[in-house]
Design a protein around this motif. Sequence first.
Motif, PDB file in Angstrom:
ATOM      1  N   ARG A 118      45.703 -13.033 -16.680  1.00 14.07           N
ATOM      2  CA  ARG A 118      46.523 -12.296 -15.946  1.00 14.07           C
ATOM      3  C   ARG A 118      46.592 -13.411 -14.494  1.00 14.07           C
ATOM      4  NH1 ARG A 118      43.491  -6.519 -16.390  1.00 14.07           N
ATOM      5  NH2 ARG A 118      44.305  -5.981 -18.527  1.00 14.07           N
ATOM      6  N   MET A 119      45.747 -14.428 -14.290  1.00 12.17           N
ATOM      7  CA  MET A 119      46.189 -15.033 -13.056  1.00 12.17           C
ATOM      8  C   MET A 119      47.520 -15.887 -13.170  1.00 12.17           C
ATOM      9  SD  MET A 119      43.911 -18.562 -11.829  1.00 12.17           S
ATOM     10  CE  MET A 119      42.338 -17.476 -11.659  1.00 12.17           C
ATOM     11  N   THR A 120      47.619 -16.090 -14.619  1.00 13.33           N
ATOM     12  CA  THR A 120      48.899 -16.650 -14.858  1.00 13.33           C
ATOM     13  C   THR A 120      50.126 -15.699 -14.490  1.00 13.33           C
ATOM     14  OG1 THR A 120      48.169 -18.356 -16.483  1.00 13.33           O
ATOM     15  CG2 THR A 120      50.497 -17.888 -16.747  1.00 13.33           C
TER      16      THR A 120
ATOM     17  N   SER B 248      50.014 -13.243 -12.523  1.00 12.73           N
ATOM     18  CA  SER B 248      50.210 -12.730 -11.129  1.00 12.73           C
ATOM     19  C   SER B 248      51.093 -13.756 -10.235  1.00 12.73           C
ATOM     20  CB  SER B 248      48.876 -12.634 -10.546  1.00 12.73           C
ATOM     21  OG  SER B 248      48.137 -14.149 -10.375  1.00 12.73           O
ATOM     22  N   ARG B 249      51.042 -15.170 -10.705  1.00 14.83           N
ATOM     23  CA  ARG B 249      51.563 -16.191 -10.156  1.00 14.83           C
ATOM     24  C   ARG B 249      53.294 -15.958 -10.176  1.00 14.83           C
ATOM     25  NH1 ARG B 249      48.081 -20.813 -12.727  1.00 14.83           N
ATOM     26  NH2 ARG B 249      46.180 -20.629 -11.000  1.00 14.83           N
TER      27      ARG B 249
ATOM     28  N   LYS C 186      56.448 -10.389  -8.374  1.00 15.90           N
ATOM     29  CA  LYS C 186      57.135 -10.258  -6.824  1.00 15.90           C
ATOM     30  C   LYS C 186      57.123  -8.753  -6.796  1.00 15.90           C
ATOM     31  CE  LYS C 186      59.941 -14.455  -6.711  1.00 15.90           C
ATOM     32  NZ  LYS C 186      59.278 -15.196  -7.798  1.00 15.90           N
TER      33      LYS C 186
ATOM     34  N   VAL D 286      50.983  -5.296  -6.556  1.00 13.39           N
ATOM     35  CA  VAL D 286      50.976  -6.813  -6.897  1.00 13.39           C
ATOM     36  C   VAL D 286      49.951  -7.766  -5.866  1.00 13.39           C
ATOM     37  CG1 VAL D 286      52.362  -9.034  -6.800  1.00 13.39           C
ATOM     38  CG2 VAL D 286      53.409  -6.867  -7.566  1.00 13.39           C
ATOM     39  N   GLU D 287      49.818  -7.232  -4.753  1.00 11.54           N
ATOM     40  CA  GLU D 287      48.838  -7.985  -3.851  1.00 11.54           C
ATOM     41  C   GLU D 287      47.577  -7.765  -4.197  1.00 11.54           C
ATOM     42  OE1 GLU D 287      47.383  -7.871   0.704  1.00 11.54           O
ATOM     43  OE2 GLU D 287      49.206  -6.405  -0.071  1.00 11.54           O
TER      44      GLU D 287
ATOM     45  N   LYS E 122      46.985  -9.796  -7.536  1.00  7.49           N
ATOM     46  CA  LYS E 122      46.779 -11.304  -7.283  1.00  7.49           C
ATOM     47  C   LYS E 122      45.455 -11.560  -6.803  1.00  7.49           C
ATOM     48  CE  LYS E 122      51.511 -12.387  -6.675  1.00  7.49           C
ATOM     49  NZ  LYS E 122      52.546 -13.127  -5.872  1.00  7.49           N
TER      50      LYS E 122
ATOM     51  N   TYR F 236      42.510 -11.372  -9.567  1.00  6.14           N
ATOM     52  CA  TYR F 236      42.488 -12.580 -10.496  1.00  6.14           C
ATOM     53  C   TYR F 236      42.560 -13.849  -9.557  1.00  6.14           C
ATOM     54  CZ  TYR F 236      42.581  -8.747 -13.800  1.00  6.14           C
ATOM     55  OH  TYR F 236      42.300  -7.559 -14.497  1.00  6.14           O
ATOM     56  N   ALA F 237      42.358 -14.011  -8.453  1.00  6.78           N
ATOM     57  CA  ALA F 237      42.535 -15.372  -7.663  1.00  6.78           C
ATOM     58  C   ALA F 237      41.075 -15.940  -7.743  1.00  6.78           C
ATOM     59  CB  ALA F 237      42.716 -14.880  -6.046  1.00  6.78           C
TER      60      ALA F 237
END
Length: 231
Positions: A103-105, A107-108, A111, A202-203, A206, A209-210
């Motif tokens: 999920r980190m991938t 999230s990047r 948009k 989205v915020e 991110k 999973y930051a």
Amino acid sequence: MDKLAVCTDACKGLEAAMKTVFPQAEHRECFKHLMDNMKKKFRGAIYSKYMWLAARAYLLNKHEYFMSKVIAASAVVLPWLNEHHNLLWARSKEQTLKLFAKRMTISRALKGTILPIVVHQMNVPSKGLGHSKVTKGDRNQAEVLVVYKDEEVRRHVVYLDQKICTCREWKVSGKPCQHALAVITTERNPNMEQYIDMAFSVEKFKATYAGVIPNITDRNQWPQVDKGESI
């Protein structure tokens, strides 16, 4: 820690530790583990069917209705639940490290304001609401009459500006229920994102999973510790 919610299995040791370490946190119990324990004592499809329905219900009266079916099957179910499973029922997730990495991938690359999958989840059912009749009081308020196949009729009131429907699903889930969707889709080219709670933004995704979960070696490489006694 008043904003923290922790979901564990039915371990009494964890329950005691939670009260000590995170006394203000909300302690929830994994419903799968609850059902695993329940199946050992109560056998029959009626338990698995109505317990799951009770766990997923949004309205209190629906929860109580499904639980009444379970209680009617055995008089000792409720005392057993109160004694052994008195925490909030919830769901658990497995393989946390892999989930975070995946999920980190994701999230990047995201948009926009609201997660696309959540918007899609709302757009799909909004095209099949022919059984709903909308009567507007004004732009932000409407009655929604729903006729089911068995000719049962139910009416709910939707308040768009407050993001509330009297069925309570919208308030609990953060996503418009079928009644709200029926009202929203009466508008021309509605902006579905504005009706979805920011928990699905989205915020927030991110931010969730930051962080980084530390990797660990296999247990053969862990330090040898003399515990002094066998547990």
